[in-house]
Motif scaffolding. Sequence first.
Motif, short mmCIF file in Angstrom:
data_model
loop_
_atom_site.label_atom_id
_atom_site.label_comp_id
_atom_site.label_asym_id
_atom_site.label_seq_id
_atom_site.Cartn_x
_atom_site.Cartn_y
_atom_site.Cartn_z
N GLY A 49 0.88 -1.18 -0.09
CA GLY A 49 0.05 0.08 0.16
C GLY A 49 0.73 1.36 -0.01
O GLY A 49 0.10 2.45 -0.08
N TYR A 50 2.08 1.08 -0.01
CA TYR A 50 3.00 2.41 0.07
C TYR A 50 3.54 2.67 -1.36
O TYR A 50 4.20 1.84 -1.75
N ARG A 51 3.36 3.76 -1.54
CA ARG A 51 3.92 4.37 -2.84
C ARG A 51 5.46 5.05 -2.61
O ARG A 51 5.47 5.45 -1.35
N LEU A 52 5.92 5.14 -3.68
CA LEU A 52 7.29 5.96 -3.39
C LEU A 52 7.34 7.06 -2.96
O LEU A 52 8.08 7.61 -2.23
N SER A 53 6.21 8.02 -3.56
CA SER A 53 5.90 9.28 -2.79
C SER A 53 5.68 9.34 -1.40
O SER A 53 5.56 10.31 -0.80
N ASP A 54 5.34 8.11 -0.80
CA ASP A 54 5.03 7.91 0.66
C ASP A 54 6.38 8.22 1.53
O ASP A 54 6.18 8.16 2.68
N VAL A 316 13.33 -0.28 0.84
CA VAL A 316 12.65 0.81 2.01
C VAL A 316 11.36 0.37 2.23
O VAL A 316 10.85 0.16 3.50
N ARG A 317 10.43 0.34 1.28
CA ARG A 317 8.90 -0.06 1.43
C ARG A 317 8.85 -1.47 1.93
O ARG A 317 7.95 -1.66 3.02
#
Length: 366
Positions: A49-54, A316-317
């Motif tokens: 659910g995490y985008r790079l922009s998060d 990282v995500r």
Amino acid sequence: MNNHGATGAQVRVALAGVGSVSSSLVQAVELASERAGALPGIMHAEIGGYRLSDLEFVAAFDVDSNKVGADLSKAISISPTVAVAHVDVAPMALAVQCGLLLDGLDGHLSGLIQPHPDCAGVTIEQVSAQLVEVAADVLVCLLPAGSTAAVQAYAGAAALAGVGFVNATPEPVANDPELVRLFEENGAALLGDDLRSHLGATTLHTALIELLRTRSLTITNTYQINIGGNTDFLNLSDARRAAGKVRTKRSALQAAGIDASHVSAGPNGYVEYLGDTKTCFLRLEATSVLGSPLVMDVRLQVEDSPNAAGVLANAVRVAKVARDLSMAGVVDAVCPFLFKNPRTGATESTGLRMFTDFVRTAAARD
Ligand SMILES: NC(=O)c1ccc[n+]([C@@H]2O[C@H](COP(=O)([O-])OP(=O)(O)OC[C@H]3O[C@@H](n4cnc5c(N)ncnc54)[C@H](O)[C@@H]3O)[C@@H](O)[C@H]2O)c1
């Protein structure tokens, strides 16, 4: 369960080492924030659910007196960093702070970088407390290769803080049983060691070895020669600093299925004018049907630091997902695909399948 993405939760990232790879990672996040839709080289729009922009940068440690105190948006382009500026990064109101010095600047870097005088007194406990204070989810270690003591000190700080750790360096962390135990005891996730490049020499080499082996060819000889002009290559031109990198590259080839104990595969030369351009020459010699010979020569040219940032965009995500799931210790399912020297190696296709399965499972929990 989705406690992020749509609800605006972030992946809170701390950086140790604000050099070329950090520069590319920060730029990639900035670009992802500016531009909706797929970005080249970013494999997954969402992981858990995490985008790079998060990704949100909440702390940055360095020891270079020119970088300490500078806003991260500016520090990422201070020499000797040579990463290309592809994106203008807006001011971030995040000053680089003094990190743990130890052996970070040994070798050729000592003649190039003046350490900030306050860094010598920084302790593991201080870094750990800082990580807790900024509520970091993950510390990404991007120190120069060969700085074993400093890398392991940051790892200890992250473990004590209960913060995930991504070891992009060749120094042993995921391969150090004591440190692994520390992460397990403190309930923190660990990913490492030695980041693969997104599509770099190791990935190409191991993929080609796998291709030849699927056809039952016998690989008789192989080598991989790498040259480049960034600070990583300058540092690695000192054999003592490069020892870990030579080991991790061999380990990746070994996991691909060949006896790599005498294979030449390392950093082979610093050519300053190349800057962040890295060139790899690799050769495979093999025996095929009726003993007939096969010889393959490949030349690969990439921009080195964005190539590493593409892998960090995944790592990282994953570290954040592992934290959400209370996973402690090494996240073995993803390390063969993301790192050159995971504690348990796998072939290219198996590593990719394991990683993809992890991402699929993470998506299913949303
Ligand atoms: N494609 C790639 O570039 C790639 C791929 C895989 C792994 N890596 C590894 O990633 C790491 C970082 O690479 P890079 O190209 O960004 O290196 P770099 O030399 O550009 O940056 C290293 C940074 O660390 C800082 N530093 C030194 N000692 C420190 C300390 N004790 N505490 C905090 N900061 C310290 C330096 O001042 C510098 O800003 C290296 O270990 C490299 O081998 C890079």
